[in-house]
Design a protein around this motif. Structure first.
Motif, PDB file in Angstrom:
ATOM      1  N   VAL A 124      17.282   2.581  -6.274  1.00  0.00           N
ATOM      2  CA  VAL A 124      16.831   3.467  -7.228  1.00  0.00           C
ATOM      3  C   VAL A 124      15.061   3.504  -7.388  1.00  0.00           C
ATOM      4  CG1 VAL A 124      16.517   3.961  -9.622  1.00  0.00           C
ATOM      5  CG2 VAL A 124      18.876   3.378  -8.754  1.00  0.00           C
TER       6      VAL A 124
ATOM      7  N   ILE B 198      22.932  11.198  -5.184  1.00  0.00           N
ATOM      8  CA  ILE B 198      22.015  11.308  -6.280  1.00  0.00           C
ATOM      9  C   ILE B 198      20.833  12.125  -5.687  1.00  0.00           C
ATOM     10  CG2 ILE B 198      20.615  10.302  -7.918  1.00  0.00           C
ATOM     11  CD1 ILE B 198      23.344  10.313  -8.688  1.00  0.00           C
TER      12      ILE B 198
ATOM     13  N   SER C 176      28.382   6.003 -13.170  1.00  0.00           N
ATOM     14  CA  SER C 176      29.167   5.618 -11.977  1.00  0.00           C
ATOM     15  C   SER C 176      29.347   4.108 -11.569  1.00  0.00           C
ATOM     16  CB  SER C 176      28.531   6.503 -10.742  1.00  0.00           C
ATOM     17  OG  SER C 176      29.290   6.251  -9.643  1.00  0.00           O
TER      18      SER C 176
ATOM     19  N   TRP D 124      24.739   8.934 -12.996  1.00  0.00           N
ATOM     20  CA  TRP D 124      24.162   7.731 -12.142  1.00  0.00           C
ATOM     21  C   TRP D 124      24.212   6.465 -13.230  1.00  0.00           C
ATOM     22  CZ3 TRP D 124      18.500   8.587 -10.219  1.00  0.00           C
ATOM     23  CH2 TRP D 124      18.218   7.677  -9.221  1.00  0.00           C
TER      24      TRP D 124
ATOM     25  N   SER E 267      29.952   9.050   1.158  1.00  0.00           N
ATOM     26  CA  SER E 267      28.803   9.628   0.344  1.00  0.00           C
ATOM     27  C   SER E 267      27.618  10.100   1.183  1.00  0.00           C
ATOM     28  CB  SER E 267      27.926   8.700  -0.585  1.00  0.00           C
ATOM     29  OG  SER E 267      27.475   7.679  -0.042  1.00  0.00           O
TER      30      SER E 267
ATOM     31  N   TYR F 265      15.219   4.685 -16.447  1.00  0.00           N
ATOM     32  CA  TYR F 265      16.742   4.260 -16.078  1.00  0.00           C
ATOM     33  C   TYR F 265      17.195   2.671 -16.317  1.00  0.00           C
ATOM     34  CZ  TYR F 265      19.568   1.836 -12.229  1.00  0.00           C
ATOM     35  OH  TYR F 265      20.457   1.481 -11.822  1.00  0.00           O
TER      36      TYR F 265
ATOM     37  N   VAL G  71      22.230  14.516 -13.912  1.00  0.00           N
ATOM     38  CA  VAL G  71      22.169  13.442 -12.682  1.00  0.00           C
ATOM     39  C   VAL G  71      22.270  12.348 -13.425  1.00  0.00           C
ATOM     40  CG1 VAL G  71      21.068  12.464 -10.866  1.00  0.00           C
ATOM     41  CG2 VAL G  71      21.287  14.864 -11.087  1.00  0.00           C
ATOM     42  N   MET G  72      21.409  11.906 -14.421  1.00  0.00           N
ATOM     43  CA  MET G  72      21.269  10.512 -15.064  1.00  0.00           C
ATOM     44  C   MET G  72      22.511  10.002 -15.458  1.00  0.00           C
ATOM     45  SD  MET G  72      19.213   7.735 -15.475  1.00  0.00           S
ATOM     46  CE  MET G  72      17.368   8.444 -15.346  1.00  0.00           C
TER      47      MET G  72
ATOM     48  N   VAL H  44      26.592   5.785  -4.366  1.00  0.00           N
ATOM     49  CA  VAL H  44      26.102   7.157  -4.944  1.00  0.00           C
ATOM     50  C   VAL H  44      24.810   7.541  -4.723  1.00  0.00           C
ATOM     51  CG1 VAL H  44      25.453   6.058  -7.091  1.00  0.00           C
ATOM     52  CG2 VAL H  44      26.660   8.212  -7.072  1.00  0.00           C
ATOM     53  N   ILE H  45      24.075   6.470  -4.293  1.00  0.00           N
ATOM     54  CA  ILE H  45      22.584   6.976  -4.055  1.00  0.00           C
ATOM     55  C   ILE H  45      22.230   7.981  -3.356  1.00  0.00           C
ATOM     56  CG2 ILE H  45      20.328   6.052  -3.147  1.00  0.00           C
ATOM     57  CD1 ILE H  45      21.460   4.731  -5.770  1.00  0.00           C
TER      58      ILE H  45
ATOM     59  N   GLY I 158      31.409  10.375 -13.343  1.00  0.00           N
ATOM     60  CA  GLY I 158      30.618   9.074 -12.965  1.00  0.00           C
ATOM     61  C   GLY I 158      31.708   7.905 -13.492  1.00  0.00           C
TER      62      GLY I 158
ATOM     63  N   LEU J  39      19.315  16.067  -6.884  1.00  0.00           N
ATOM     64  CA  LEU J  39      18.042  15.975  -7.291  1.00  0.00           C
ATOM     65  C   LEU J  39      17.377  17.076  -6.438  1.00  0.00           C
ATOM     66  CD1 LEU J  39      17.117  12.365  -8.481  1.00  0.00           C
ATOM     67  CD2 LEU J  39      17.686  14.344  -9.902  1.00  0.00           C
TER      68      LEU J  39
END
Length: 350
Positions: free
Chosen positions: A317, A114, A134, A131, A65, A329, A127-128, A110-111, A100, A118
């Motif tokens: 996050v 993301i 996933s 997120w 990633s 979130y 994106v959310m 995945v961070i 996802g 963004l």
């Protein structure tokens, strides 16, 4: 009296402030291990080994990633990726949630993707959606869930992942229309909202970026920066998780979540946040609980809530986005997990 002029006191204060600001996570990890070595040496060794082993386990996903994010930035392909997320918000949210649910990335791996999305100016709603979906399900998790809990449960978990992503995307989109959740990244993470220019203007993509020294430098700078950022937060997360596993007996979780009916679903949603181990270790635990009479809906709620808000993922996050986005979130994860658990329980009892 000496003529030597001493450095201003505030110079040392500024230095200490920079060290604390930039390295406080590493300092806390070192301090935590030091305290454990003093009062409980075996646990200190066990926690250190646990953190290292888990970092190695997620390493392939992180390398992949981080490499993708750094490559996209160095080549200029990030603009193309960002433009792929333009268009109808409803379509973007659905596609992102489906992607996802099918992606092989773990909640930590995945961070960096993301953060890159963004920073490119991709809408937070899409994106959310990606997120949230996933970490709940991926192809290997589907097969493992089928083997441990059955194909019906695996399908329900997949639908819950996609549904949670769509639900989260819709909520974020609705809030964004009234002027909320602008510039979600924390200061110093990515490029903030400035990356939106890559969506508005098309720049040529240099796929063979290694032929340009400036792009090579950018690739390594972003890769190293993201790696160090994730390494410190994940180290802290895995150290804390090791203590939770050592000091929170599995029997306690079993006694709290056991039982049938709808009440355990709500409790499982709340308990799943701090008590969740990891996607693979949680499956046999839930299988054992369901064998002892726990409602299937409670098991699903526990897996979904814990998967999205597991300790490593939540800490990552928290480090990545501003507090309102983090709280949203967590709130979406809890509401969506509870809803999916109730719906699955209703389906089972029909």
């Amino acid at each position: 009296m000496s003529d030597i002029t001493l450095p201003p006191r505030n110079r040392y204060t500024d230095l200490l402030h920079r060290i604390w600001t930039n390295e406080r996570v590493w300092l806390f990890c070192a301090g935590l291990l030091a305290v454990l070595f003093i009062f409980n040496p075996p646990q200190a060794i066990s926690s250190a080994q646990f953190a290292v082993q888990n970092l190695l386990n997620v390493g392939p996903f992180l390398i992949l990633s981080i490499g993708i994010a750094a490559y996209a930035g160095a080549t200029g392909a990030d603009g193309l990726i960002a433009r792929a997320f333009t268009g109808s918000p409803a379509v973007m949210i659905v596609i992102a949630a489906l992607a996802g649910g099918l992606s092989p990335f773990c909640s930590c791996g995945v961070i960096p993707l993301i953060a890159a999305l963004l920073a490119m100016g991709v809408p937070l709603s899409a994106v959310m959606a990606f997120w949230l979906a996933s970490p709940v399900m991926d192809p290997s998790m589907f097969l493992l869930t089928t083997g441990v809990l059955g194909v019906e449960f695996a399908i329900a978990k997949t639908l819950a992942a996609v549904g949670l992503g769509i639900f989260g995307g819709i909520v974020v989109h609705a809030m964004g229309k009234v002027g909320g959740l602008t510039d979600p990244l924390r200061e110093g993470v990515g490029n903030g909202g400035c990356g939106a220019s890559k969506v508005r203007s098309v720049q040529p993509v240099v796929w063979k970026f290694w032929q340009d020294d400036a792009r090579v430098t950018k690739f390594w700078r972003e890769a190293v920066k993201t790696t160090l950022f994730l390494a410190k937060w994940l180290t802290l997360a895995f150290l804390l998780e090791s203590l939770m596993l050592a000091w929170v007996p599995a029997e306690l979780i079993t006694s709290v979540l056991g039982g049938a009916g709808f009440a355990p679903i709500g409790l499982a949603t709340l308990v799943g946040v701090p008590a969740y181990l990891n996607g693979y270790a949680a499956l046999p635990l839930v299988g054992g609980l369901m064998g002892q009479g726990m409602a299937p809906g409670a098991g699903l709620a526990f897996l979904v809530a814990g998967g999205v808000t597991s300790l490593p993922a939540a800490i990552a996050v928290w480090a990545l986005v501003k507090k309102p986005v983090f709280l949203l979130y967590v709130g979406i994860a809890l509401v969506g997990s509870l809803t999916s658990g109730i719906l699955f329980q209703l389906w089972v009892t029909l």
